[in-house]
Scaffold this active site. Structure first.
Site, PDB file in Angstrom:
ATOM      1  N   LYS A  53      72.799 103.875  51.836  1.00 49.54           N
ATOM      2  CA  LYS A  53      73.483 102.637  52.156  1.00 49.54           C
ATOM      3  C   LYS A  53      73.881 102.653  53.622  1.00 49.54           C
ATOM      4  O   LYS A  53      74.443 103.635  54.103  1.00 49.54           O
ATOM      5  CB  LYS A  53      74.735 102.467  51.295  1.00 49.54           C
ATOM      6  CG  LYS A  53      75.433 101.132  51.531  1.00 49.54           C
ATOM      7  CD  LYS A  53      76.616 100.952  50.607  1.00 49.54           C
ATOM      8  CE  LYS A  53      77.215  99.549  50.793  1.00 49.54           C
ATOM      9  NZ  LYS A  53      78.370  99.322  49.908  1.00 49.54           N
ATOM     10  N   SER A  55      75.042  99.765  57.100  1.00 49.09           N
ATOM     11  CA  SER A  55      75.490  98.421  57.432  1.00 49.09           C
ATOM     12  C   SER A  55      74.280  97.538  57.704  1.00 49.09           C
ATOM     13  O   SER A  55      73.281  97.984  58.290  1.00 49.09           O
ATOM     14  CB  SER A  55      76.377  98.458  58.679  1.00 49.09           C
ATOM     15  OG  SER A  55      76.646  97.146  59.124  1.00 49.09           O
ATOM     16  N   THR A 107      78.619  94.947  60.754  1.00 54.88           N
ATOM     17  CA  THR A 107      78.631  93.494  60.615  1.00 54.88           C
ATOM     18  C   THR A 107      79.868  92.915  61.287  1.00 54.88           C
ATOM     19  O   THR A 107      79.808  91.867  61.929  1.00 54.88           O
ATOM     20  CB  THR A 107      78.602  93.104  59.129  1.00 54.88           C
ATOM     21  OG1 THR A 107      77.365  93.547  58.553  1.00 54.88           O
ATOM     22  CG2 THR A 107      78.722  91.603  58.938  1.00 54.88           C
ATOM     23  N   ALA A 108      81.001  93.601  61.151  1.00 56.23           N
ATOM     24  CA  ALA A 108      82.239  93.119  61.770  1.00 56.23           C
ATOM     25  C   ALA A 108      82.044  92.938  63.269  1.00 56.23           C
ATOM     26  O   ALA A 108      82.466  91.923  63.850  1.00 56.23           O
ATOM     27  CB  ALA A 108      83.383  94.091  61.496  1.00 56.23           C
ATOM     28  N   HIS A 151      88.851  95.594  55.890  1.00 55.61           N
ATOM     29  CA  HIS A 151      89.385  96.141  54.649  1.00 55.61           C
ATOM     30  C   HIS A 151      90.872  95.874  54.443  1.00 55.61           C
ATOM     31  O   HIS A 151      91.325  94.744  54.565  1.00 55.61           O
ATOM     32  CB  HIS A 151      89.067  97.640  54.552  1.00 55.61           C
ATOM     33  CG  HIS A 151      87.588  97.942  54.578  1.00 55.61           C
ATOM     34  ND1 HIS A 151      86.651  97.118  54.011  1.00 55.61           N
ATOM     35  CD2 HIS A 151      86.903  98.969  55.122  1.00 55.61           C
ATOM     36  CE1 HIS A 151      85.442  97.642  54.191  1.00 55.61           C
ATOM     37  NE2 HIS A 151      85.565  98.745  54.872  1.00 55.61           N
TER      38      HIS A 151
END
Length: 276
Positions: A53, A55, A107-108, A151
């Site tokens: 996994k 981003s 992504t942020a 978060h």
């Protein structure tokens, strides 16, 4: 088969069945638990396991070696990153200022830079990468002018005396009507990608059909997270896009990475490589 994903509840919930031999015909998993910043680096260096996994923001660097799988990842609504400042201010006030971010391959970060291109005349000044937990104190103490947070900071920033400059999730959804692409599941292109996708989808479906089965596994890796918080985390990030990206999911990914490539935030890449 070697796989790397985070110890976060959404990942352990999704992969519980496969990791515990409950998916018929699927190979045994050798799991590495790692933060997404670590897996981003492993994939970019070609040192990652067969499946991992990362981003979505890191995809352009790895698509020649790894393929994006259509299931198992995280896209969401109402979960966007925030831009915080010490005092209420207009977005234009960030022009030329120092802004702290937890990563420049997230992504942020892409959302922040895309938002700033539209809303901060002349652009921001220096981008400072610092550990996530140091950002809000640094903004509070005046060491930097603004901070990009994710978060649980959505709920805790007022305790630092900070104010919300913008919610990038709200901006993205209003601008595009699409969900936010967060975590992608990728696999080496040399593998049977259809089979791996099928095993992941079966693991997701098992998790939904037997929600109590994964509870012990989830909480063992949730780093002392309250069970209700873990449950809310799963409900937010394990959704229709986890089972199948679908057209809206792919459209969100293409919009994010297409805009980012146009702005020079990620390398130019062949958009067709995003789909199997």
């Amino acid at each position: 088969m070697k796989i790397a994903y985070s110890p976060c509840p959404n990942d352990t919930f999704v992969f519980h069945a496969w990791a515990h031999g409950l998916v018929p015909g699927a190979p045994q998993l050798d799991v590495m638990y790692a933060d997404i910043n670590i897996t981003n680096g492993l994939a970019a260096r070609g040192e990652g396991p067969e499946v991992l996994k990362i981003s979505y923001a890191a995809l352009p660097w790895v698509l020649s070696e790894y393929a994006l799988l259509p299931c198992g990842g995280a896209l969401g609504r109402g979960c966007g990153p925030l831009v915080l400042s010490k005092e209420a201010a207009d977005p234009a006030s960030l022009a030329g200022k120092r802004v702290a971010v937890p990563s420049d391959r997230s992504t942020a970060y892409l959302l922040f830079r895309l938002w700033a291109a539209q809303n901060v005349p002349g652009g921001v000044g220096e981008i400072v990468i610092m550990p996530f937990h140091e950002i809000m104190p640094a903004v509070r103490d005046g060491k930097i002018d603004a901070g990009l947070v994710i978060h649980e900071a959505r709920f805790t920033y007022p305790t630092y005396g900070l104010t919300l400059l913008t919610d990038l999730g709200n901006w993205w959804e209003a601008d595009t009507g699409l969900p936010i692409p967060l975590g992608a599941i990728i696999a080496r292109r040399s593998l049977d990608l259809q089979a791996i996708s099928g095993w992941i989808r079966q693991s997701v479906e098992y998790a939904w059909a037997h929600p109590e089965a994964s509870k012990e596994y989830v909480m063992a890796h949730a780093q002392e997270m309250d069970p209700e918080v873990a449950k809310a985390h799963i409900e937010l990030y394990v959704n229709e896009f986890t089972a199948n990206l679908g057209e809206d999911g792919y459209a969100a990914i293409e919009a994010l990475l297409g805009r980012a490539a146009k702005e020079g935030l990620v390398p130019a890449f062949d958009m067709s490589l995003l789909r199997l």
